[in-house]
Every structure is written in C-alpha cells, then in structure tokens.
Scaffold this active site. Structure first.
Site, mmCIF file in Angstrom:
data_model
loop_
_atom_site.group_PDB
_atom_site.id
_atom_site.type_symbol
_atom_site.label_atom_id
_atom_site.label_comp_id
_atom_site.label_asym_id
_atom_site.label_seq_id
_atom_site.Cartn_x
_atom_site.Cartn_y
_atom_site.Cartn_z
ATOM 1 C CE LYS A 1 -4.322 1.219 2.262
ATOM 2 N NZ LYS A 1 -5.094 1.619 1.091
HETATM 3 N N1 PMP Z 1 -7.673 -2.132 -3.309
HETATM 4 C C1 PMP Z 1 -7.122 -0.929 -3.144
HETATM 5 C C2 PMP Z 1 -6.351 -0.329 -4.252
HETATM 6 C C3 PMP Z 1 -7.279 -0.232 -1.931
HETATM 7 O O1 PMP Z 1 -6.755 0.974 -1.753
HETATM 8 C C4 PMP Z 1 -8.035 -0.818 -0.900
HETATM 9 C C5 PMP Z 1 -8.233 -0.079 0.398
HETATM 10 N N2 PMP Z 1 -7.185 -0.322 1.307
HETATM 11 C C6 PMP Z 1 -8.577 -2.089 -1.115
HETATM 12 C C7 PMP Z 1 -8.373 -2.717 -2.327
HETATM 13 C C8 PMP Z 1 -9.345 -2.792 -0.024
HETATM 14 O O2 PMP Z 1 -8.451 -3.196 0.992
HETATM 15 P P1 PMP Z 1 -8.910 -3.296 2.504
HETATM 16 O O3 PMP Z 1 -10.084 -4.192 2.532
HETATM 17 O O4 PMP Z 1 -7.741 -3.857 3.214
HETATM 18 O O5 PMP Z 1 -9.252 -1.936 2.950
#
Ligand code: PMP
Length: 311
Positions: free
Chosen positions: A161
C-alpha cells in the site's frame, strides 16, 4: 466532511502526541516528492462489547510488508504502534473511527535513493461514516470501467500500500466522477478486471462467488479476506483466485465492492448496463448483513478479528 469540522485535536507523530495543527513535515520531504511512503486504512467499530479495531493485527502485518520493497524500516515496534493508536483513540474519545497510519521517507536530501532520509511515522484517527454514503450500501452504486489501467505488480508492487502508487486510483476516481459515476473499476495490464480505486471486487454467478486473484495486480484487501471467510462460513463456494474478464462484469448476477472504507457495497450497474436485477442481490445482501452484524456485535466466533479499545 472536512477535518476542520471534526472534533479531533491530536496526531501521533514520530513517537509523540502533537496538536493536530502542528503535525507538519518539511516541503522537501522525500515522500512528498516521490511518493515513498506506505500507509494503512483501518476502522474502529463501536461494537456491542465496546470500541474495537477491526483486524488490527492484519493491518499491521500489511504495513510492515508494504514497507519491505522500499527498504523502509519502520522504527517502531508493533506494540508501540498499537499503544499509540489506542491512546490516540482514548484521548480523542472516538467510539468509532477511521485510523490512518503512515510511514514515509522524510527530509534529508532528494536523490532518488532514500536510504539517507529519516523514516517518519504518523498515526491519525477521525470519525468517518460510510465512504460511498449510507444510500450506496442499500441501493448500490453505478460504476464505470476506467480508461486508466492498473499498473502491473511488476511495475509497482500492488500488494504494497504505497502512497505514490495511489495516483493511479486518483486518476480512475476523477474520471469516474467527471462522468457522473460513483466509482471506477480498473482493468489490469492484461485487460482483465483488477479492482476498484480503493476496493476489491466480487462477482456472483449461479450462486457461487468469484474474486480476482492476487496475481491480477490487486491489493490483498483485508475486507476481501474477511468477505471470503464470511462467505465460506455462510456455506458459499468462493473462487478467490479468479481471472475475471471485462465481459463477465456485464453478465454477472451480482457484483459488489469490499474495502475498509467501502465495507460491502453493491454495484448495480457497470457502464450503464444493469447488473442482475439492478438492486442489491441476495448473495450480496447475505454477506453484507453478516458483515455488519459482525462489526456491530463482535460475536464470539469472530472475536479474533477485533482488538478492543479501553475507553
Ligand atoms: N484495493 C485498493 C487499491 C485499496 O486501496 C483498498 C483499500 N485499502 C482495497 C483494495 C481494499 O483493501 P482493505 O479491505 O484492506 O481496505
């Protein structure tokens, strides 16, 4: 809602609690120029058993893992970050909130190699309701396939991320809003479905559930993992390493997004093509209902998904 309208006053930064308005960085910080940072988005829910952070340990795992490709050594232990987050929530008396930890290369020099720059870490927490709106959770949303492709994991690691990588999501979001859609779906370099700008995507066909696999250049979403687990617990067959073609989106029985911010949001049209009945479908409804039941009640079966916050 802007930060100015919120009742928040403290940020944890580099080991200390500082007043919200003084949590500043230098304009020549490496992370600002080159996007050399990693972050998390986490929710603390006001459950029947008190405030509790949803899947905190998994978010911490992902934060440290995100930092690895950039050789960014987060100079705080899991315990220190946990303690800081707990105290941040307590000090601001937030019964439920969104938590944003970030680690980035700071101010020292601006060569591309960041190894001389200090590693900085901050954590903020603020109240944040339904990301796409309460109505979106019930009525579903209209989305469009973006003309922007998701970068491949061989270009920027998509399981990290990374702050800088989010320009891709910003471009897709801007385009969707400009064209009056609520959100975008981004295809990967191969032209298959990757995810939303800040969400993973699920498809329902003939009662079975499909979600794009980790090799499709997606983030390994923690809500994605939770949704897979919940769906299996409800007795559904889940294909979690699927390759989904663009065409399959339009003929799906149901589609929905998952994400910390978006939670479980039904998608009712793609590129103006109505999906299924054009309303929240039965499988999406079952999963969404269970998801909200879990985060509201913190039931014993899912207790290990929660880190309680003593208020
Ligand atoms: N894909 C992307 C590109 C994201 O930014 C997020 C948000 N974090 C998600 C998927 C979903 O991830 P999560 O369920 O861990 O928030």
């Amino acid at each position: 809602m802007s930060f100015d309208e919120m009742d928040v006053d403290t940020i944890w930064m580099d080991g200390e609690f500082v007043p919200w308005d003084e949590a500043d960085v230098h304009v020549l910080s490496h992370g600002l120029h080159y996007g050399t940072g990693v972050f998390e988005g986490v929710r603390c829910y006001d459950t029947d058993k008190g405030p509790a952070i949803f899947r905190w340990e998994e978010h911490l795992d992902r934060l440290y893992e995100s930092a690895k490709p950039y050789e960014l050594d987060i100079p705080y232990t899991r315990e220190e970050l946990t303690e800081a987050t707990m105290e941040l929530i307590q000090r601001q008396e937030l019964q439920s909130c969104y938590i944003r930890p970030i680690a980035f290369y700071g101010y020292e020099m601006l060569g591309l190699n960041p190894s001389e720059c200090p590693e900085q870490v901050a954590i903020a927490a603020w109240p944040w309701g339904a990301y796409l709106g309460e109505e979106a959770l019930e009525e579903g949303i209209d989305v469009a396939v973006s003309s922007w492709r998701k970068h491949s994991s061989s270009q920027i690691p998509t399981n990290s991320k990374t702050t800088g990588a989010y320009v891709n999501s910003v471009l897709a979001s801007l385009e969707a809003k400009r064209n009056d859609y609520v959100e975008a779906i981004v295809l990967n370099k191969e032209g298959n479905v990757a995810e939303g700008p800040g969400e993973n995507i699920f498809l329902v066909r003939d009662g079975e559930i499909y979600t794009t696999g980790l090799a499709e250049s997606i983030l390994d979403g923690i809500t994605r993992r939770s949704a897979i687990q919940i769906a299996e617990d409800l007795g559904y067959t889940v294909h979690d390493e699927a390759t989904i073609s663009r065409g399959e989106l339009y003929t799906a029985d149901e589609l929905f997004f998952t994400g910390t911010a978006a939670e479980v949001t039904p998608i009712t049209s793609v590129d103006d093509t109505v999906i299924g009945s054009g309303t929240k479908g039965p499988v999406t409804d079952a999963l969404q209902t269970k998801f909200f039941e879990i985060v509201e009640e913190q039931p014993t079966e899912y207790e290990d998904w929660f880190t309680p916050v003593e208020m």
